[in-house]
Scaffold this active site. Sequence first.
Site, PDB file in Angstrom:
ATOM      1  N   GLY A   1       9.228  -0.488   5.116  1.00  0.00           N
ATOM      2  CA  GLY A   1       9.227   0.503   4.228  1.00  0.00           C
ATOM      3  C   GLY A   1       8.292   1.454   4.356  1.00  0.00           C
ATOM      4  N   GLY A   2       7.134   1.317   5.037  1.00  0.00           N
ATOM      5  CA  GLY A   2       6.071   2.145   4.964  1.00  0.00           C
ATOM      6  C   GLY A   2       5.268   1.868   3.967  1.00  0.00           C
TER       7      GLY A   2
ATOM      8  N   LYS B   1       0.983  -1.363   0.156  1.00  0.00           N
ATOM      9  CA  LYS B   1       0.016   0.004   0.112  1.00  0.00           C
ATOM     10  C   LYS B   1       0.887   1.319  -0.056  1.00  0.00           C
ATOM     11  CE  LYS B   1       0.753   1.660   4.135  1.00  0.00           C
ATOM     12  NZ  LYS B   1       1.343   3.059   4.630  1.00  0.00           N
TER      13      LYS B   1
ATOM     14  N   VAL C   1      10.686  -4.248   3.606  1.00  0.00           N
ATOM     15  CA  VAL C   1      10.544  -4.539   4.956  1.00  0.00           C
ATOM     16  C   VAL C   1      10.820  -3.137   5.665  1.00  0.00           C
ATOM     17  CG1 VAL C   1      11.605  -5.781   7.087  1.00  0.00           C
ATOM     18  CG2 VAL C   1      11.609  -6.862   4.694  1.00  0.00           C
TER      19      VAL C   1
ATOM     20  N   ALA D   1       3.291  -1.363   4.054  1.00  0.00           N
ATOM     21  CA  ALA D   1       2.581  -2.183   5.060  1.00  0.00           C
ATOM     22  C   ALA D   1       2.990  -3.789   4.553  1.00  0.00           C
ATOM     23  CB  ALA D   1       1.159  -2.317   4.497  1.00  0.00           C
ATOM     24  N   GLY D   2       4.443  -3.960   4.501  1.00  0.00           N
ATOM     25  CA  GLY D   2       4.740  -5.377   4.030  1.00  0.00           C
ATOM     26  C   GLY D   2       4.469  -6.440   5.075  1.00  0.00           C
ATOM     27  N   GLY D   3       4.552  -6.073   6.389  1.00  0.00           N
ATOM     28  CA  GLY D   3       4.146  -7.256   7.211  1.00  0.00           C
ATOM     29  C   GLY D   3       2.632  -7.346   7.386  1.00  0.00           C
ATOM     30  N   SER D   4       1.676  -6.222   7.326  1.00  0.00           N
ATOM     31  CA  SER D   4       0.273  -6.256   7.259  1.00  0.00           C
ATOM     32  C   SER D   4      -0.262  -6.937   5.981  1.00  0.00           C
ATOM     33  CB  SER D   4      -0.175  -4.923   7.089  1.00  0.00           C
ATOM     34  OG  SER D   4       0.218  -4.325   8.354  1.00  0.00           O
ATOM     35  N   ALA D   5       0.825  -6.761   4.804  1.00  0.00           N
ATOM     36  CA  ALA D   5       0.336  -7.523   3.782  1.00  0.00           C
ATOM     37  C   ALA D   5       0.249  -8.996   3.788  1.00  0.00           C
ATOM     38  CB  ALA D   5       1.022  -7.095   2.567  1.00  0.00           C
TER      39      ALA D   5
ATOM     40  N   ASP E   1      -3.159  -1.503   9.135  1.00  0.00           N
ATOM     41  CA  ASP E   1      -3.170  -1.568   7.847  1.00  0.00           C
ATOM     42  C   ASP E   1      -3.769  -2.937   7.207  1.00  0.00           C
ATOM     43  OD1 ASP E   1      -2.240   0.871   7.845  1.00  0.00           O
ATOM     44  OD2 ASP E   1      -0.008   0.209   7.326  1.00  0.00           O
TER      45      ASP E   1
HETATM   46  O1  C5P Z   1      -1.469  -1.151  14.022  1.00  0.00           O
HETATM   47  P1  C5P Z   1      -0.064  -1.338  13.655  1.00  0.00           P
HETATM   48  O2  C5P Z   1       0.230  -2.620  14.803  1.00  0.00           O
HETATM   49  O3  C5P Z   1       0.244  -1.598  12.459  1.00  0.00           O
HETATM   50  O4  C5P Z   1       0.502  -0.109  14.390  1.00  0.00           O
HETATM   51  C1  C5P Z   1       2.241  -0.009  14.662  1.00  0.00           C
HETATM   52  C2  C5P Z   1       2.287   0.881  15.436  1.00  0.00           C
HETATM   53  O5  C5P Z   1       2.267   2.252  15.022  1.00  0.00           O
HETATM   54  C3  C5P Z   1       1.447   1.155  17.009  1.00  0.00           C
HETATM   55  O6  C5P Z   1       2.018   0.552  18.060  1.00  0.00           O
HETATM   56  C4  C5P Z   1       1.614   2.664  17.025  1.00  0.00           C
HETATM   57  O7  C5P Z   1       2.722   3.082  17.893  1.00  0.00           O
HETATM   58  C5  C5P Z   1       1.592   3.141  15.713  1.00  0.00           C
HETATM   59  N1  C5P Z   1       0.188   3.755  15.094  1.00  0.00           N
HETATM   60  C6  C5P Z   1      -0.207   4.677  15.736  1.00  0.00           C
HETATM   61  N2  C5P Z   1      -1.517   5.168  15.029  1.00  0.00           N
HETATM   62  C7  C5P Z   1      -2.198   4.411  14.155  1.00  0.00           C
HETATM   63  C8  C5P Z   1      -1.459   3.444  13.686  1.00  0.00           C
HETATM   64  C9  C5P Z   1      -0.483   2.913  14.183  1.00  0.00           C
HETATM   65  O8  C5P Z   1       0.341   5.308  16.572  1.00  0.00           O
HETATM   66  N3  C5P Z   1      -3.208   4.711  13.680  1.00  0.00           N
END
Ligand code: C5P
Length: 308
Positions: free
Chosen positions: A108-109, A13, A106, A111-115, A147
């Site tokens: 990289g902003g 993404k 990895v 969403a590699g892990g989320s994907a 994500d």
């Molecule tokens: O949801 P996810 O585990 O991908 O988020 C990783 C980290 O990014 C969270 O622990 C939080 O520090 C930050 N985050 C946030 N606000 C969001 C999404 C992510 O602060 N809306």
Amino acid sequence: MTMQSVTVRVPAKINLALAVGGLESDGYHPLTTVYQAVDLCDEIRASAVDDGDITLTVTYDGRSATETAEVPVDENNLAYRAADLLRRRVGVDDGIALSIRKAIPVSGGMAGGSADAAAALVAADAIWGLGTSRQDLLAVAAELGSDVPFCLFGGTAMGTGRGDQVSPVLARGRYCWVLGLADRGLSTPVVYAEFDRLNESAPPAEPQVAPALLSALRAGDPAALGAVLSNDLQEAALSLRPELTETLAVGEECGALGSIVSGSGPTTMFLAGDEEHALDIALALTGAGVCADVVQAAGPAPGARVIA
Ligand code: C5P
């Protein structure tokens, strides 16, 4: 119907707009974002196993083999946790073998892990013959990470809440992106913490997406879209990686319609007018030596789906 093995493809993404509000007591930031899925994809091959184990292997597509060392192959991997959470939610105790082929950078902003988590949900659902409804799969996805629901969704979509409440956005046309990959990732929580530090004295406003961005997408107008790309995390990412300023400048000099950091970075993204323009930008970035790797990708791309 259960299956012996499946292959699931899942896109990376980018955020066309990422508006971030102030830190809330749950440790998250309220977002309003417009996501687009691009055809830089990871693939997961999943097979049924006889015992109840979940096993994982990771290979990295094309680029540095050392990158795979960054990706855990145990329960710390979000794909593992996705399969495990799904089976607990539906009350089965089957196992699964997951082989991830990574092309998405990895940390990289993008969403590699989320994907990979979204792909694992789709794969496990097929292998175990669960027939989970889309709504239930999205709910499990939201528990795994902000994500992950969008990675199931794909296309172009608005994200609110933590980014996990996803609804489609009308977008015409196809957009040509150039992605500048960095040699090492950035941790998302660290970038959010830097965002908090930079905004300490003036709390961020209610996160909103510019109406001009939605009309540019409705019109299928890349020039108009490029002019309104926005990312509230960019300042924090540039503060942590000042060298990205030069990367963005190279794209701008090359006439990119928009040059911006992707999500929490450090990947940079450049919107081109067409494929030829994208190639010019990619060559300029490579020639200037400002990225570890340069990739062209088109969006929107479909969300996580079984391809074989
Ligand atoms: O949801 P996810 O585990 O991908 O988020 C990783 C980290 O990014 C969270 O622990 C939080 O520090 C930050 N985050 C946030 N606000 C969001 C999404 C992510 O602060 N809306």
